[in-house]
Structures are given as structure tokens and as C-alpha cells.
Enzyme design. Structure first.
Site, PDB file in Angstrom:
ATOM      1  N   ARG A  72       0.727  -1.124  -0.061  1.00 42.93           N
ATOM      2  CA  ARG A  72       0.148  -0.014   0.028  1.00 42.93           C
ATOM      3  C   ARG A  72       0.897   1.525  -0.107  1.00 42.93           C
ATOM      4  NH1 ARG A  72      -2.973  -3.043   3.946  1.00 42.93           N
ATOM      5  NH2 ARG A  72      -4.728  -4.035   2.723  1.00 42.93           N
ATOM      6  N   HIS A 124       0.350  16.429 -26.150  1.00 44.28           N
ATOM      7  CA  HIS A 124       0.579  15.174 -25.868  1.00 44.28           C
ATOM      8  C   HIS A 124      -0.760  14.377 -26.289  1.00 44.28           C
ATOM      9  CE1 HIS A 124       3.946  16.095 -23.224  1.00 44.28           C
ATOM     10  NE2 HIS A 124       3.932  14.991 -22.574  1.00 44.28           N
ATOM     11  N   HIS A 155       0.111  11.039 -27.847  1.00 45.19           N
ATOM     12  CA  HIS A 155       0.112   9.742 -27.440  1.00 45.19           C
ATOM     13  C   HIS A 155      -0.711   9.252 -28.487  1.00 45.19           C
ATOM     14  CE1 HIS A 155       0.247  11.010 -22.902  1.00 45.19           C
ATOM     15  NE2 HIS A 155       1.459  10.585 -23.500  1.00 45.19           N
ATOM     16  N   GLU A 179      10.780  17.929 -24.473  1.00 45.15           N
ATOM     17  CA  GLU A 179       9.944  18.482 -23.383  1.00 45.15           C
ATOM     18  C   GLU A 179      10.573  19.615 -22.795  1.00 45.15           C
ATOM     19  OE1 GLU A 179       7.186  16.785 -22.306  1.00 45.15           O
ATOM     20  OE2 GLU A 179       7.455  14.691 -22.796  1.00 45.15           O
ATOM     21  N   ASN A 239       0.670  19.029 -20.637  1.00 49.56           N
ATOM     22  CA  ASN A 239       0.489  18.094 -21.609  1.00 49.56           C
ATOM     23  C   ASN A 239       0.383  18.464 -23.150  1.00 49.56           C
ATOM     24  OD1 ASN A 239       0.072  15.460 -20.037  1.00 49.56           O
ATOM     25  ND2 ASN A 239      -1.858  16.580 -19.187  1.00 49.56           N
ATOM     26  N   LYS A 295       8.787  22.836 -13.993  1.00 52.60           N
ATOM     27  CA  LYS A 295       7.814  21.932 -13.716  1.00 52.60           C
ATOM     28  C   LYS A 295       7.316  21.872 -12.211  1.00 52.60           C
ATOM     29  CE  LYS A 295       6.377  17.231 -14.181  1.00 52.60           C
ATOM     30  NZ  LYS A 295       6.375  15.988 -15.138  1.00 52.60           N
ATOM     31  N   ARG A 302      -1.998  21.982 -14.089  1.00 47.65           N
ATOM     32  CA  ARG A 302      -1.223  20.817 -14.614  1.00 47.65           C
ATOM     33  C   ARG A 302      -1.211  20.129 -16.068  1.00 47.65           C
ATOM     34  NH1 ARG A 302       1.704  16.116 -10.999  1.00 47.65           N
ATOM     35  NH2 ARG A 302       3.076  15.174 -12.861  1.00 47.65           N
ATOM     36  N   GLU A 358      -3.690  17.562 -11.100  1.00 41.79           N
ATOM     37  CA  GLU A 358      -3.922  17.882 -12.259  1.00 41.79           C
ATOM     38  C   GLU A 358      -5.502  18.183 -12.399  1.00 41.79           C
ATOM     39  OE1 GLU A 358      -1.874  16.069 -15.521  1.00 41.79           O
ATOM     40  OE2 GLU A 358      -3.769  16.344 -16.862  1.00 41.79           O
ATOM     41  N   HIS A 390       8.649   8.996 -27.338  1.00 36.84           N
ATOM     42  CA  HIS A 390       7.742  10.019 -26.596  1.00 36.84           C
ATOM     43  C   HIS A 390       8.011  11.377 -27.188  1.00 36.84           C
ATOM     44  CE1 HIS A 390       5.053  11.203 -23.672  1.00 36.84           C
ATOM     45  NE2 HIS A 390       5.818  12.079 -23.384  1.00 36.84           N
ATOM     46  N   LYS A 420       3.729  11.411 -11.257  1.00 37.80           N
ATOM     47  CA  LYS A 420       3.177  10.706 -12.092  1.00 37.80           C
ATOM     48  C   LYS A 420       3.705   9.283 -12.441  1.00 37.80           C
ATOM     49  CE  LYS A 420       0.227  13.772 -14.780  1.00 37.80           C
ATOM     50  NZ  LYS A 420       0.007  14.305 -16.150  1.00 37.80           N
TER      51      LYS A 420
HETATM   52  P1  NAD Z   1      13.501   5.193 -21.744  1.00 38.88           P
HETATM   53  O1  NAD Z   1      13.173   5.000 -20.466  1.00 38.88           O
HETATM   54  O2  NAD Z   1      12.847   4.116 -22.564  1.00 38.88           O
HETATM   55  O3  NAD Z   1      14.841   5.346 -21.938  1.00 38.88           O
HETATM   56  C1  NAD Z   1      15.302   5.676 -23.174  1.00 38.88           C
HETATM   57  C2  NAD Z   1      16.430   4.682 -23.850  1.00 38.88           C
HETATM   58  O4  NAD Z   1      17.659   5.204 -23.324  1.00 38.88           O
HETATM   59  C3  NAD Z   1      16.232   3.187 -23.285  1.00 38.88           C
HETATM   60  O5  NAD Z   1      16.772   2.470 -24.298  1.00 38.88           O
HETATM   61  C4  NAD Z   1      17.179   3.268 -22.079  1.00 38.88           C
HETATM   62  O6  NAD Z   1      17.624   2.082 -21.648  1.00 38.88           O
HETATM   63  C5  NAD Z   1      18.616   4.146 -22.467  1.00 38.88           C
HETATM   64  N1  NAD Z   1      19.114   4.888 -21.387  1.00 38.88           N
HETATM   65  C6  NAD Z   1      18.586   5.402 -20.403  1.00 38.88           C
HETATM   66  N2  NAD Z   1      19.669   6.140 -19.782  1.00 38.88           N
HETATM   67  C7  NAD Z   1      20.667   5.831 -20.482  1.00 38.88           C
HETATM   68  C8  NAD Z   1      21.944   6.433 -20.349  1.00 38.88           C
HETATM   69  N3  NAD Z   1      22.249   7.550 -19.569  1.00 38.88           N
HETATM   70  N4  NAD Z   1      22.861   6.050 -21.531  1.00 38.88           N
HETATM   71  C9  NAD Z   1      22.455   5.306 -22.605  1.00 38.88           C
HETATM   72  N5  NAD Z   1      21.259   4.789 -22.625  1.00 38.88           N
HETATM   73  C10 NAD Z   1      20.316   5.312 -21.523  1.00 38.88           C
HETATM   74  O7  NAD Z   1      12.612   6.546 -22.388  1.00 38.88           O
HETATM   75  P2  NAD Z   1      12.516   8.081 -21.760  1.00 38.88           P
HETATM   76  O8  NAD Z   1      12.395   8.836 -23.074  1.00 38.88           O
HETATM   77  O9  NAD Z   1      13.508   8.421 -20.639  1.00 38.88           O
HETATM   78  O10 NAD Z   1      11.224   8.010 -20.976  1.00 38.88           O
HETATM   79  C11 NAD Z   1       9.943   7.581 -21.817  1.00 38.88           C
HETATM   80  C12 NAD Z   1       8.788   7.363 -21.019  1.00 38.88           C
HETATM   81  O11 NAD Z   1       8.593   8.456 -19.791  1.00 38.88           O
HETATM   82  C13 NAD Z   1       7.470   7.205 -21.526  1.00 38.88           C
HETATM   83  O12 NAD Z   1       7.064   5.780 -21.069  1.00 38.88           O
HETATM   84  C14 NAD Z   1       6.728   8.093 -21.006  1.00 38.88           C
HETATM   85  O13 NAD Z   1       5.436   7.952 -21.148  1.00 38.88           O
HETATM   86  C15 NAD Z   1       7.353   8.534 -19.665  1.00 38.88           C
HETATM   87  N6  NAD Z   1       6.937   9.917 -19.165  1.00 38.88           N
HETATM   88  C16 NAD Z   1       6.481  10.021 -18.062  1.00 38.88           C
HETATM   89  C17 NAD Z   1       6.031  11.379 -17.599  1.00 38.88           C
HETATM   90  C18 NAD Z   1       5.673  11.617 -16.102  1.00 38.88           C
HETATM   91  O14 NAD Z   1       5.411  12.516 -15.861  1.00 38.88           O
HETATM   92  N7  NAD Z   1       5.641  10.486 -15.130  1.00 38.88           N
HETATM   93  C19 NAD Z   1       6.475  12.287 -18.279  1.00 38.88           C
HETATM   94  C20 NAD Z   1       6.873  12.293 -19.460  1.00 38.88           C
HETATM   95  C21 NAD Z   1       7.207  10.993 -19.985  1.00 38.88           C
HETATM   96  N1  GLY Z   2       4.516  15.015 -17.919  1.00 40.97           N
HETATM   97  C1  GLY Z   2       3.047  15.750 -17.507  1.00 40.97           C
HETATM   98  C2  GLY Z   2       3.091  15.991 -16.096  1.00 40.97           C
HETATM   99  O1  GLY Z   2       3.821  15.572 -15.279  1.00 40.97           O
HETATM  100  O2  GLY Z   2       1.947  16.463 -15.653  1.00 40.97           O
END
Ligand code: NAD
Ligand code: GLY
Length: 357
Positions: free
Chosen positions: A118, A245, A249, A182, A242, A224, A238, A234, A262, A140
Site C-alpha cells: 500500500r 500530448h 499519445h 519536453e 500536456n 515543472k 497542471r 491535475e 515519446h 506521475k
Molecule cells: P526510456 O526510459 O525508454 O529510455 C530511453 C532509452 O535510453 C532506453 O533504451 C534506456 O535504456 C536508455 N538509457 C537510459 N539512460 C541512458 C544513459 N544514460 N545512457 C545510455 N542509454 C540510456 O525513455 P525516456 O524517454 O527516458 O522516457 C519515456 C517514458 O517516460 C515514456 O514511457 C513516457 O510515458 C514517460 N513519461 C512520463 C512522464 C511522467 O510525468 N511520469 C513524463 C514524460 C514521459
Molecule cells: N508530464 C506531464 C505531467 O507530469 O503532468
């Protein structure tokens, strides 16, 4: 070491950033508690940075879990691997999870922390630009569903975020550029001066110069943090985070997770949002042009994939979490640096944007 704070009363937490922080012993000590630690990472990041993190944690007993790499693994099945490890290794409610990796690892580890017994604490150690400027900050967490991205998740804030910009040196070019989308987003929604700075300094950013990176990470995280502390769940403001997005998406879901990155999908989505804002008379055509030019200068795509019909866009956009009673709400720009969220737009104008190729 630089420090920002995300202010959420007693759940406030620091965003620590700088060069070489993964090599600063005990930097996370104040946030770890007395019980177990599980580091969750993936098969790409582990060989690069897991040892540094284990050394940083000193003599603590630390468990580790190395997951497969890729957006296609951001699923409930993979989440279960985290729960299996936590249970098999006897982790209790005092355990802290450490998310070492990009947004995929951060979102999944955060969601696991939100659910396990939990709710346990977790710390974000983002290693992609996208994760450093966006996903690691704000709480998030989620996994994807076949029918929609990030559809199963929770708000769960980390105890701390530790950003070492040196990790960006090993990031593949395409991933780095995806993160720039971003960064550009923040300038578009809140900070016109930052937009002008990005226009001036894009070459230094693309060359990953330390000073440019530190500045871009700092401004992005500060903006942010401001937005999240004003509206954690949100309910209102907030949603401007997006920008792009809703369109983006839809592109990601349609093309199959992992085929468009992304940030790439969001870049096209921001162009579509800017065009829609232009068509509605909110944004001047010269500002729409500046936005496209900056995204192009960052090496990002600005044209949507050809294979999505307008109807497919609409169907996928209706699954968006901002949609209310089936009405798609759009983040639009009144100017560079000012965003609004609106359901009050001419449907035929949206249809025209979705038809543009
Ligand atoms: P990812 O986590 O897939 O990383 C991208 C690639 O880079 C992967 O292959 C990873 O293994 C590699 N990698 C990571 N760090 C590295 C490094 N230092 N050196 C070499 N390779 C490295 O992708 P991302 O772009 O980091 O994240 C995308 C995800 O984030 C999506 O799922 C998206 O929905 C999510 N997201 C979430 C939020 C939120 O607020 N929670 C906001 C934006 C995006
Ligand atoms: N990436 C959008 C949010 O964190 O609200």
C-alpha cells in the site's frame, strides 16, 4: 551540487542536480531510512551506472533488479517482476525503491512503490534527458495498457530526485533529442524568455555542453516544480504540461509503443497544437513558424506520420486522460509562453488539422 525544491507541504522533496553526483558517496543517505533498498534498472543502464550507484550507497545491503529495456515492457507483467523480487527478498514497508534509468524505469518503479504494501518510498535517479527534465519530477507513475498509454497508474511522489548530468554523455542521440522536446515544451507553455534562450543555445545543447545542460535542466525542473506544487493532481493548471500530448499519445499508440519515441511524438503534437492555435487566431503564423523551426533545429520531427487517418486520431485522442464526457480537451497556445486548456474550439478546425499531412 545544485538544489531545487518541489513544495508539497510535508511531502516536499529536493531535486538535486549537478555533474558527477552518482560518485558522491552517501548523497542519498538522508532519504533512505533504515530498512531495505531495491535498485530497479534495465539491461542498458545497469552496465553503465549500477556500480556507481551501489558504491554511492556505501556498505548498505542493497537488492537489485535488472529489467528488459523498452517502452513495450512498461506493462503490468513487468511490474509483477518488481513485486516478485520485493516479496522473494523479504522487503517490508520501510523499504525504499531506487529507480535508475529513463522514464520507463522511473514510471514503473514509482508505480510499484505506490502499490507495494500500500505504498513505500522511492527515489528517482533519472538518466535520460526526458526523465531528468520531466518524468522524474511530479509523481506521475504508470504502466501502459494495450488500449492506451499510461492508463494504469497512480500519483506517488518520490522522496528525492538525483540528477547527474554526466549520465547524458552516454545517451544515444535520438534519445537526447527526444528529451529536448519536453525542454522546449516548458518554454512554450510558460517561459517566453527560455524559448528565446533555446533558440540562441540549441547548438550548445545538442553538443551537450555542461553549462547549457545544467541551465536547461534547472529551468525545466524549476518550471515543472512550480506547476506541480500549484496543482499536484491535475485538477487545473497542471494539464498545460500536456501540450502536444493529446496528439502525441495518439501517434505513439497508433504506431506501436517504442517505434516513435515519446519526445518525437510530442514534438509533432506540439506543432499540431500550434497549428490549431494559429487556425483559431490565438497564435500568429510567425510564432507557429518559430516553434516549428526550433523543433526542427533540435533534430525533432515536425510532420505527423502519414498512416493515421483523421478518424483514427479522433478515436485515439478520445482515450486521453484530459477528455471529459467524451469531449477532447486541447492544450493550446495564446502566445509563445502562455498556454490554455480548452474544450471550446471549432470541431471543423480540429478536423482540418488532423487531415494535414
Ligand atoms: P526510456 O526510459 O525508454 O529510455 C530511453 C532509452 O535510453 C532506453 O533504451 C534506456 O535504456 C536508455 N538509457 C537510459 N539512460 C541512458 C544513459 N544514460 N545512457 C545510455 N542509454 C540510456 O525513455 P525516456 O524517454 O527516458 O522516457 C519515456 C517514458 O517516460 C515514456 O514511457 C513516457 O510515458 C514517460 N513519461 C512520463 C512522464 C511522467 O510525468 N511520469 C513524463 C514524460 C514521459
Ligand atoms: N508530464 C506531464 C505531467 O507530469 O503532468
Amino acid at each position: 551540487m545544485h538544489r531545487l525544491s518541489l513544495d508539497l507541504g510535508e511531502r516536499s522533496y529536493p531535486i538535486l542536480f549537478g555533474r558527477g553526483l552518482l560518485r558522491v558517496k552517501d548523497v542519498l543517505e538522508p532519504y533512505l531510512g533504515r530498512e531495505g533498498v531495491l535498485v530497479v534498472t534495465n539491461e542498458t543502464v545497469a552496465p553503465l551506472y549500477l556500480n556507481d550507484v551501489l558504491k554511492m550507497l556505501g556498505g548498505r545491503k542493497v537488492d537489485q533488479l535488472v529489467l528488459p529495456d523498452g517502452e513495450q515492457y512498461k506493462t503490468l507483467d513487468t511490474l509483477n517482476l518488481i513485486f516478485n523480487t520485493l516479496l522473494e527478498k523479504g522487503h517490508n514497508r520501510g523499504t525504499v525503491l531506487l529507480a535508475l534509468g529513463g522514464g520507463v524505469i522511473g514510471d514503473m518503479t514509482g508505480f510499484a512503490a505506490a502499490c507495494y504494501q500500500r505504498g513505500v518510498d522511492f527515489i528517482q535517479i533519472p538518466t535520460t534527458l526526458l526523465a531528468q527534465v520531466d518524468s522524474s519530477v511530479g509523481g506521475k507513475t504508470a504502466v501502459n495498457h494495450r488500449l492506451g498509454k499510461n492508463m494504469i497508474g497512480a500519483f506517488h511522489q518520490p522522496k528525492a530526485v538525483l540528477i547527474d548530468i554526466n549520465t547524458l554523455k552516454t545517451l544515444p542521440d535520438r534519445e537526447f533529442k527526444s528529451g529536448l522536446a519536453e525542454v522546449i515544451k516548458y518554454s512554450l507553455i510558460i517561459d517566453r524568455e527560455f524559448f528565446a534562450w533555446l533558440e540562441e543555445n540549441m547548438q550548445d545543447l545538442l553538443a551537450r555542453k555542461d553549462q547549457a545542460l545544467l541551465y536547461a535542466v534547472e529551468v525545466s525542473c524549476r518550471l515543472k516544480a512550480q506547476v506541480v506544487s500549484a496543482d499536484e493532481r491535475e485538477g487545473g493548471i497542471r494539464a498545460i504540461l500536456n501540450l502536444g500530448h493529446t496528439f502525441g499519445h495518439a501517434i505513439e499508440t497508433h504506431q506501436g509503443y517504442g517505434s516513435w519515441l515519446h519526445g518525437e511524438a510530442i514534438a509533432v503534437g506540439m506543432v499540431m497544437a500550434a497549428q490549431m492555435s494559429g487556425l483559431m487566431g490565438l497564435l500568429t503564423s510567425s510564432d507557429v513558424g518559430r516553434i516549428e523551426n526550433l523543433l526542427r533545429a533540435a533534430g525533432l520531427p515536425v510532420v505527423r506520420p502519414e498512416n493515421i487517418s483523421a478518424q483514427q486520431f479522433l478515436d485515439l485522442m478520445a482515450v486521453d486522460k484530459k477528455a471529459q464526457r467524451g469531449i477532447i480537451r486541447l492544450v493550446l497556445l495564446e502566445s509563445i509562453g502562455t498556454a490554455i486548456v480548452s474544450a471550446d474550439y471549432d470541431r471543423s478546425k480540429l478536423a482540418a488539422i488532423l487531415e494535414l499531412r
